[in-house]
Design an enzyme around this catalytic site. Structure first.
Site, PDB file in Angstrom:
ATOM      1  N   GLU A 140      34.283  41.346  32.802  1.00  0.00           N
ATOM      2  CA  GLU A 140      35.631  40.791  32.883  1.00  0.00           C
ATOM      3  C   GLU A 140      36.564  41.988  32.754  1.00  0.00           C
ATOM      4  O   GLU A 140      36.738  42.533  31.676  1.00  0.00           O
ATOM      5  CB  GLU A 140      35.808  39.766  31.754  1.00  0.00           C
ATOM      6  CG  GLU A 140      36.895  38.780  32.044  1.00  0.00           C
ATOM      7  CD  GLU A 140      38.227  39.261  31.516  1.00  0.00           C
ATOM      8  OE1 GLU A 140      38.951  39.935  32.294  1.00  0.00           O
ATOM      9  OE2 GLU A 140      38.533  38.997  30.354  1.00  0.00           O
ATOM     10  N   CYS A 188      44.897  40.856  30.328  1.00  0.00           N
ATOM     11  CA  CYS A 188      44.390  41.107  31.685  1.00  0.00           C
ATOM     12  C   CYS A 188      44.892  40.045  32.662  1.00  0.00           C
ATOM     13  O   CYS A 188      44.790  40.232  33.868  1.00  0.00           O
ATOM     14  CB  CYS A 188      42.880  41.181  31.680  1.00  0.00           C
ATOM     15  SG  CYS A 188      42.143  39.825  30.799  1.00  0.00           S
TER      16      CYS A 188
END
Ligand code: ADP
Length: 479
Positions: free
Chosen positions: A255, A289
């Site tokens: 990720e 993010c």
């Protein structure tokens, strides 16, 4: 730090059921980014100690995988409840080591607990299949089994939630875990381990070690006992881990970074869109993010949107996350500040117009910045900014917006605002990203598959798909 339960602040590592100092005698100091004062230290383990923690996880795997799924679920549920009970202290620890406002830190603890809760329920639904065989009298049985010892590497921006959502899925699946939190924010992970111990997670099932990231990463990739690495962090380190994982063909979930666009079309509810943009840009001082990195606004509503944003951005209070009313804490460190200044200066040089903020830093604090008339050739369109800088690019047509949105090597989250259902279907299909928020920017939750495409990585966390990452499929032909 004022803690009701001071033992939650552990300055030791936890593996094989014991709290330990490192045999190296070396430490890593941890500082509060608001005050820059050292708040504690954690051991710097040797590579041999990492290997011992992995061996402990291998030993524990033998019985943990045979535990009933109900029992595993019960332990995860108890752990989730302990997080909720201790949310004040956990938030205090997090704000002290990471800087985010206390209210956000508490929100993160609840969010972390929600993953333990979700996977406590998912543990018992690890179903297989029976498939009709191709010869009479035979059966094809398909069973999902835990992959084995998993290594989890987590970042500093969500120090408890990123680890909870990995470990919850792994333990529900029957795997055991060795975790390495970011060296900047290890205390939240160690507090999670302490509460896990109290919830009855057996010795060796969940281990937390701290130290030199490259040495630990090398042991994780080179030790054949580790069958899976789940990583959240930068694309640079994700690529490195993929190269290194070739040694043992270790399975990966990555990720990685994002560069989320948020598109406001002229048929949108503009107040809702502005609220969503502010929330998704400035949460955690812009250090997530899934943060909005590029704001694309249709020219017909551009002036209106910029006016509304100006008022909303100017209101955001900057300061120590412990203070009442603070919405924007410090950035994590000096290099984060330098990146912000690089992006700001580049945008100004290329013709952006400054609406709010000043592009300066006071220690690690930065006043939120709003820029108008930004262009796709600016640095922030190529790299994740990870700071409170919101820059708007005007566009004319839907095609242009889609082209701009996809003009990035990343593909984690994307958002758009529109009230035209046909447009919603078209744009959702066309955007290259693992997650899309339509008229909503709060997209992360335990029930949904979190993850990206392109340079944002692969694998999913949360939801029933999240557990598959920790399972292998075994097929048995019954003759
Ligand atoms: P960021 O730029 O957000 O700090 P990183 O990818 O550097 O992102 O860090 C995310 C996590 O990866 C942290 O726990 C960090 O310590 C770890 N890390 C950094 N370099 C390596 C490496 N070479 N091998 C394994 N883990 C690493």
């Amino acid at each position: 730090m004022k803690l009701k339960n001071p033992e939650l602040l552990q300055q030791a590592n936890y593996w094989d059921g014991l709290w330990r100092q490192s045999a190296t005698g070396e430490f890593i100091e941890v500082a509060n980014p608001s005050t820059r004062m050292v708040i504690g230290k954690v051991p710097r383990v040797s590579r041999a100690e990492v290997a011992s923690a992995i061996t402990a996880a291998e030993q524990a795997f033998i019985s943990w995988r045979q535990q009933t799924a109900q029992k595993r679920g019960q332990i995860l549920r108890g752990w989730s409840e302990l997080l909720l009970q201790h949310q004040e202290d956990l938030a205090e620890i997090m704000t002290s080591e990471q800087g985010k406002p206390l209210a956000e830190a508490k929100g993160e603890v609840r969010y972390a607990a929600s993953y333990l809760q979700w996977f406590s329920e998912e543990a018992v639904r690890n179903y297989g299949d029976i498939i009709p065989a191709q010869k009479p009298g035979q059966k094809i049985l398909v069973q999902k089994q835990p992959i084995g010892v998993c290594a989890c590497i987590t970042p500093w921006n969500f120090p408890i939630a990123m680890l909870a959502r990995k470990v919850a899925a792994a333990l529900a699946a029957g795997c055991t875990v060795v975790a390495k939190p970011a060296e900047l924010t290890p205390f939240s992970a160690l507090a999670l381990a302490l509460l896990g111990e109290r919830a009855g997670v057996p010795a060796g099932v969940f281990n937390v070690i701290t130290g030199d990231s490259a040495a630990i990463g090398d042991e994780f990739t080179e030790n054949p006992i580790v069958r899976k690495i789940s990583f959240t962090g930068s694309t640079r380190v994700g690529k490195l881990l993929q190269q290194k994982s070739a040694t043992n063909l270790t399975k990966l979930s990555l990720e990685l970074g994002g560069n989320a666009p948020l598109i406001i079309f002229d048929d949108a509810d503009l107040d809702l869109a502005v609220k969503g943009a502010i929330a998704a840009k400035f949460r955690n001082a812009g250090q997530t993010c899934v943060c909005v990195n590029r704001l694309l606004v249709q020219r017909t509503v551009y002036e209106q949107v910029m006016q509304k944003l100006d008022g909303a951005v100017a209101e955001l209070k900057v300061g120590d996350g412990h203070q009442e009313g603070v919405k924007i804490g410090p950035l994590i460190n000096q290099s984060a500040v330098e990146k912000f200044i690089r992006h700001f200066d580049d945008a100004m040089e290329k013709g952006a117009k400054l609406i709010c903020g000043d592009g300066k830093s006071d220690n690690l604090f930065i006043k939120p910045v709003l820029l108008a008339d930004a262009k796709p050739n600016m640095l922030f369109c190529r790299e994740e900014t990870f700071a409170p800088l919101l820059a708007a690019i005007p566009f004319d047509t839907e095609e242009e917006a889609i082209q701009l949105a996809n003009d990035t090597p990343y593909g984690l989250a994307a958002y758009f605002y529109s009230n035209n259902v046909q447009r919603i279907m078209r744009v959702s299909d066309a955007i290259e990203s693992g997650m899309i928020g339509v008229n909503e920017t709060a997209i992360s939750n335990a029930a949904a598959p979190f993850g990206g495409v392109k340079w944002s990585g692969y694998g999913r966390e949360g939801s029933r798909y999240g557990m598959d990452e920790y399972l292998t499929i075994k097929y048995v032909l019954m003759g």
